[in-house]
Structure formats: C-alpha cells, structure tokens
Design a protein around this motif. Structure first.
Motif, mmCIF file in Angstrom:
data_model
loop_
_atom_site.group_PDB
_atom_site.id
_atom_site.type_symbol
_atom_site.label_atom_id
_atom_site.label_comp_id
_atom_site.label_asym_id
_atom_site.label_seq_id
_atom_site.Cartn_x
_atom_site.Cartn_y
_atom_site.Cartn_z
ATOM 1 N N ASN A 197 0.810 -1.226 0.000
ATOM 2 C CA ASN A 197 0.000 0.000 0.000
ATOM 3 C C ASN A 197 0.840 1.272 0.000
ATOM 4 O O ASN A 197 0.299 2.370 0.159
ATOM 5 C CB ASN A 197 -0.925 0.013 1.219
ATOM 6 N N ASN A 198 2.134 1.146 -0.161
ATOM 7 C CA ASN A 198 3.017 2.315 -0.153
ATOM 8 C C ASN A 198 3.420 2.710 -1.566
ATOM 9 O O ASN A 198 3.644 1.848 -2.426
ATOM 10 C CB ASN A 198 4.271 2.031 0.679
ATOM 11 N N THR A 199 3.501 4.001 -1.779
ATOM 12 C CA THR A 199 3.817 4.544 -3.106
ATOM 13 C C THR A 199 4.872 5.637 -2.991
ATOM 14 O O THR A 199 4.827 6.467 -2.086
ATOM 15 C CB THR A 199 2.561 5.137 -3.776
ATOM 16 N N LEU A 200 5.805 5.633 -3.933
ATOM 17 C CA LEU A 200 6.769 6.719 -4.076
ATOM 18 C C LEU A 200 6.625 7.308 -5.477
ATOM 19 O O LEU A 200 6.553 6.563 -6.460
ATOM 20 C CB LEU A 200 8.207 6.228 -3.904
ATOM 21 N N TYR A 201 6.561 8.612 -5.562
ATOM 22 C CA TYR A 201 6.692 9.304 -6.845
ATOM 23 C C TYR A 201 8.093 9.901 -6.886
ATOM 24 O O TYR A 201 8.443 10.754 -6.062
ATOM 25 C CB TYR A 201 5.642 10.400 -6.991
ATOM 26 N N LEU A 202 8.898 9.430 -7.813
ATOM 27 C CA LEU A 202 10.273 9.883 -7.938
ATOM 28 C C LEU A 202 10.381 10.891 -9.074
ATOM 29 O O LEU A 202 10.237 10.528 -10.246
ATOM 30 C CB LEU A 202 11.209 8.707 -8.217
ATOM 31 N N LEU A 203 10.587 12.147 -8.758
ATOM 32 C CA LEU A 203 10.717 13.190 -9.777
ATOM 33 C C LEU A 203 12.172 13.612 -9.888
ATOM 34 O O LEU A 203 12.776 14.058 -8.916
ATOM 35 C CB LEU A 203 9.850 14.400 -9.437
ATOM 36 N N GLY A 204 12.725 13.454 -11.090
ATOM 37 C CA GLY A 204 14.088 13.902 -11.332
ATOM 38 C C GLY A 204 14.130 15.410 -11.494
ATOM 39 O O GLY A 204 13.290 16.006 -12.163
ATOM 40 N N SER A 205 15.123 16.021 -10.882
ATOM 41 C CA SER A 205 15.223 17.481 -10.900
ATOM 42 C C SER A 205 16.392 17.949 -11.747
ATOM 43 O O SER A 205 17.433 17.294 -11.816
ATOM 44 C CB SER A 205 15.405 18.004 -9.463
ATOM 45 N N VAL A 206 16.195 19.081 -12.404
ATOM 46 C CA VAL A 206 17.302 19.881 -12.922
ATOM 47 C C VAL A 206 17.339 21.110 -12.028
ATOM 48 O O VAL A 206 16.359 21.848 -11.945
ATOM 49 C CB VAL A 206 17.103 20.265 -14.400
ATOM 50 N N HIS A 207 18.429 21.284 -11.313
ATOM 51 C CA HIS A 207 18.451 22.266 -10.228
ATOM 52 C C HIS A 207 18.445 23.710 -10.711
ATOM 53 O O HIS A 207 18.105 24.619 -9.949
ATOM 54 C CB HIS A 207 19.666 22.016 -9.337
ATOM 55 N N LYS A 426 7.249 0.470 5.005
ATOM 56 C CA LYS A 426 6.524 0.916 6.191
ATOM 57 C C LYS A 426 5.170 0.225 6.297
ATOM 58 O O LYS A 426 4.545 -0.100 5.287
ATOM 59 C CB LYS A 426 6.324 2.440 6.142
ATOM 60 N N GLU A 427 4.729 0.050 7.513
ATOM 61 C CA GLU A 427 3.405 -0.524 7.719
ATOM 62 C C GLU A 427 2.339 0.505 7.363
ATOM 63 O O GLU A 427 2.542 1.703 7.486
ATOM 64 C CB GLU A 427 3.238 -0.963 9.177
ATOM 65 N N GLY A 428 1.177 0.007 6.954
ATOM 66 C CA GLY A 428 0.073 0.905 6.613
ATOM 67 C C GLY A 428 0.135 1.371 5.181
ATOM 68 O O GLY A 428 0.662 0.687 4.295
ATOM 69 N N GLU A 429 -0.396 2.559 4.954
ATOM 70 C CA GLU A 429 -0.477 3.125 3.600
ATOM 71 C C GLU A 429 0.126 4.520 3.614
ATOM 72 O O GLU A 429 -0.267 5.372 4.410
ATOM 73 C CB GLU A 429 -1.936 3.182 3.142
ATOM 74 N N HIS A 430 1.097 4.733 2.732
ATOM 75 C CA HIS A 430 1.802 6.017 2.744
ATOM 76 C C HIS A 430 2.277 6.343 1.329
ATOM 77 O O HIS A 430 2.693 5.460 0.582
ATOM 78 C CB HIS A 430 3.004 5.955 3.690
ATOM 79 N N THR A 431 2.185 7.620 0.966
ATOM 80 C CA THR A 431 2.641 8.095 -0.344
ATOM 81 C C THR A 431 3.618 9.244 -0.146
ATOM 82 O O THR A 431 3.318 10.203 0.569
ATOM 83 C CB THR A 431 1.460 8.571 -1.210
ATOM 84 N N SER A 432 4.786 9.156 -0.772
ATOM 85 C CA SER A 432 5.801 10.204 -0.663
ATOM 86 C C SER A 432 6.198 10.697 -2.043
ATOM 87 O O SER A 432 6.222 9.932 -3.018
ATOM 88 C CB SER A 432 7.043 9.681 0.069
#
Length: 463
Positions: A197-207, A426-432
């Motif tokens: 139930n965990n999600t990561l959105y990985l956004l690449g940056s140009v600084h 991680k336990e539970g549901e989490h989005t970062s």
C-alpha cells in the motif's frame, strides 16, 4: 584536455546537484553587497500560492515585486506587457489562432473588468477543444466558473482599478487552466514505485531551471498533491547552512592564495575580472567552495538569467510548495553529508578541478558549451526524454569517472535507495513525493535500477 571533458565536472551540479548552488550564491555575495539587507517583496498573503506558480511562467519580471507598485493600480505599460507575455506563453501550446494579433483596451485607468475581459478575449482567440466550453458564455461568468476569477460579482468591484498583483494572479490562473485543459505542460521525468500500500513518486530534478518547465504537466502536480510528504536531497530553503559555510572557508587565518599555486590564483583573478566580480571575492574560500560557486557563472553571462534559473529550479519550487501547503519536508541526506563530500576531497584534487573550471570560463567557447548543455538537459526534462537526458549527461564519459564523481553519484545512490526502501516497507499506507537530481534516476545502476533490483514495481509515468 578536450573542452567537452573540462566542463564535465561543471554540468554534474545541474544534473546530480550535490547542494544546489542557489544556496552558495546567497551566502557568498551578500558579503560584497552595497545594501545590508535584502529587499522585501510587496506581496499580499492571499496571492502567494498563485504567485509561486505564476512567477515561474516568465510573464512578468520578479522585479515587479520590489518596485513599490505591485499592490497599486496597474499602468498601461505594465498591462500591455502582461497581456503580450501571457499570449506568448499560451502560444507555446501550439493552438491555432483566429487572429494573428490582438489589441486590448487602452485607458488611463485599467479596471478589474478590463483585465478579466481582455484575458477572456485572449483565450477565445485560439481554436480550443470542446473541453474548454468557452462558446455562448459571458466572459465574467466563464472566468468565474473556471476559477480564474475568485469571489462573487457583488464583491469583485469590477469598476475599480486593478492592481498589478490582481492582474498577474488572474493571468497566472488563466495559463494554468489553459495548459491543464489542453493536457499540456512540461512532462518532466517521474517514476511511480509501489510496494503493497506504499507509493513513491520519484521526480528527477534539474536544479537550474527555465520558464518553459512551467507549468508542469498536471500529472506531476497531482502526484505531489496526493502525497503525504516531500523528500529532497537537502532542504535548501529551511536548512541551516552554517556547517557548510564553515567547511567552505579557511578558519586558521590563511587565504586561498596560501593553498594554491600562484598560477592558479592568477587564473582565478582573470576569471573574476571577466565576470565583473571583485578579484578578492573568494580569498577566504577553499578551492571546492570557489568551484561550486563559480560553476553557475559558466551557464550565464547575465546575473539576471542566473537568478531566474535558480528561482525556476525544480527543488526550490516543490520545497516552497510544500511550505505553502503544510506538507512535511524530509531530507534523504543532510547539509553536513553534502558539505563533507566536497570538503574531504584532497586539496590537490580541489585545485585541479578549480583549474579545469577556470579554463572553461576563460576559454572562448567553453562557457557557451556549458550553457548549451544545460539547455539540452532542460529540454530533455521538458520533453520527458529519459534516454536523451542520459545521453546528455554521459556524452563525454566523465560523469561517473574519478573519485569526486563517484562520491557525488555512485555512493550516494546506494544510500538513497536504502532510505527509499524503508519508506516502501513501512506498515500501513503512505505516499511520498521524492525530488532529487535527475542523474540519480536516469543513469544506469542508480536509484531507479537499485529499487528494481530489490523487487519493487517501478514504472515511468507516461504523459
């Protein structure tokens, strides 16, 4: 050494970005400023969230915040300028226009109604998809229905003069609405990683950014809005930079010229003269501090362009957005870790890399080549071109070679992947929502590949 290999250590800051140079510039140059304190922008609290987005579009100079008139009646000149730049921004969507150019009302006093009707006229000059629903509707009704104008008719005071701030906010909302409805916007480089139930959105940056990166495609902003928190390499907005400043400077009373050769120091003075900076600007700095700071000047001849690039950096945009929305901010690394990455490089290597950078800055074509490659990285990001950005970053074969580059790319990625794995477990549901330099995602064997190796579902988000 070939020119394209000299600038390889410069371009890594834009792609991998161990501590965005925006912070360094903010700490170095106030020392030599003529005024003791920075100017304060004249902005109303209600407009800040919209302006954080709108100022990135390039439709008005941010100097308008500081000229003392931002909350006063907009002048004819500023109104016409705003309409022209807003039209230019909408033109980038590639929609067919009904008339090649438009004229707008001219008057000594530009009222709120004039601004609203002019913006509606601008939008209606394009042949729009049915999704816009802008036919057979009154301008005021339409602009309110779409959220471009807030409030009820009774409270709009349409006959009152429009302030610069009000006009800028409505133009910014119009652009965001138009891009979103047309499914436009910069595509960026984003991956979705899931585990249970965990999600990561990985956004690449140009600084270091540019206005064409905004607005971002709504899928990116929606992912950010849906996330519980923001993770970055380092919080360059709220972080305590005192440790980094201490590591950048000599504390034993010696100067830079006491630690590098006379030839290197003379070369630095020539570069500073070319950049119109005082020749003693960096006398208290260690070589890595000089290199980090001067590398930005390899991209820009005009200081105003440098400031805009910093303001439109992907990291700073999301850090500010998180602050405005109350979203928790966490660091994958720390200022201490990144400062030590630079400071622990042997002094001989620091001087060698400083000389390589100075050779580029002093060469006839070096700075232009750096600028061209930064622009290509930005264009790759706008188009969502993973392979293109990988090619741009590795064109000279230098980005992952050498002790310093391995510190900045390889070792850090393993540690980042470990921390991201902990979030996914991680336990539970989490989005970062996770924003780090795009090189950490697009290059082979780095964060994205490391997470795939661990068995997580990793998908590039296609627009």
């Amino acid at each position: 050494m070939q020119e394209h290999k000299r600038w390889s250590r410069v371009k890594r800051w834009a792609g991998a970005g161990a501590l965005s140079l925006t912070i360094l510039l903010g700490n170095v140059f106030p020392i030599h400023a003529d005024t003791p304190t920075a100017p304060v922008p004249d902005i109303s609290p209600w407009s800040i969230a919209t302006l954080n987005e709108g100022e990135k579009y390039g439709i008005y100079p941010m100097e308008w915040y500081y000229d003392g008139t931002f909350r006063q009646s907009i002048t004819e000149d500023k109104f016409q300028s705003l309409m022209a730049t807003t039209a230019k921004k909408l033109d980038q969507l590639g929609l067919k226009k009904k008339e090649a150019s438009l004229s707008y009302v001219t008057a000594d006093v530009i009222t709120r109604e004039m601004v609203i009707t002019s913006l509606f006229k601008l939008l209606s000059n394009y042949e729009l998809p049915e999704a816009f629903g802008n036919t057979a509707v009154k301008p005021m009704d339409y602009m309110q229905q779409k959220g471009i104008v807030k409030g009820t008719k009774a409270g709009l005071q349409l006959d009152q003069p429009s302030s610069v701030e009000q006009a800028v906010v409505m133009a910014s909302r119009l652009i965001e609405y138009t891009y979103d409805t047309a499914d436009g916007g910069a595509e960026g480089l984003m991956w979705k990683v899931t585990n249970d139930n965990n999600t990561l959105y990985l956004l690449g940056s140009v600084h270091l950014g540019l206005t064409d990166m905004y607005p971002m495609h709504p899928s990116i902003r929606d992912a950010f809005a849906a996330s519980d928190d923001l993770w970055v390499e380092v919080d360059i907005v709220n972080g305590d930079m005192s440790y980094f400043q201490e590591k950048m400077m000599y504390s034993d009373g010696t100067k830079l010229q006491d630690h590098i050769s006379a030839t290197s120091y003379e070369k630095l003075q020539k570069a500073l003269k070319k950049l119109a900076l005082p020749v003693n600007t960096f006398d208290s700095f260690k070589p890595f501090g000089v290199s980090n700071t001067l590398s930005t000047f390899g991209y820009f001849e005009n200081p105003a362009d440098s400031a805009l690039a910093m303001a439109t950096g992907i990291d700073s945009y999301f850090l500010t957005s998180a602050m405005l929305t109350g979203k928790p901010i966490h660091e994958l690394e720390s200022i201490k870790l990144q400062a030590d990455l630079f400071a622990d490089v042997p002094a001989e290597t620091q001087e060698k890399e400083l000389n390589e950078l100075l050779d580029v800055l002093l060469s006839e074509k070096g700075s232009q080549e750096i600028a061209n490659n930064l622009k290509q990285m930005q264009l790759d990001w706008i188009e969502g071109d993973v392979e293109g950005l990988k090619k741009t970053l590795t064109a000279d074969g230098q980005l992952t070679q050498g002790e310093t580059n391995q510190r900045l790319i390889g070792e850090r990625d393993k540690n980042m992947a470990i921390k991201l794995s902990e979030l996914l477990e991680k336990e539970g549901e989490h989005t970062s929502f996770v924003v780090v330099g795009a090189a950490h995602y697009v290059m082979d064997g780095m964060v994205v590949d490391l997470l795939k190796e661990k068995g997580y579902d990793v998908q590039l988000v296609q627009k």
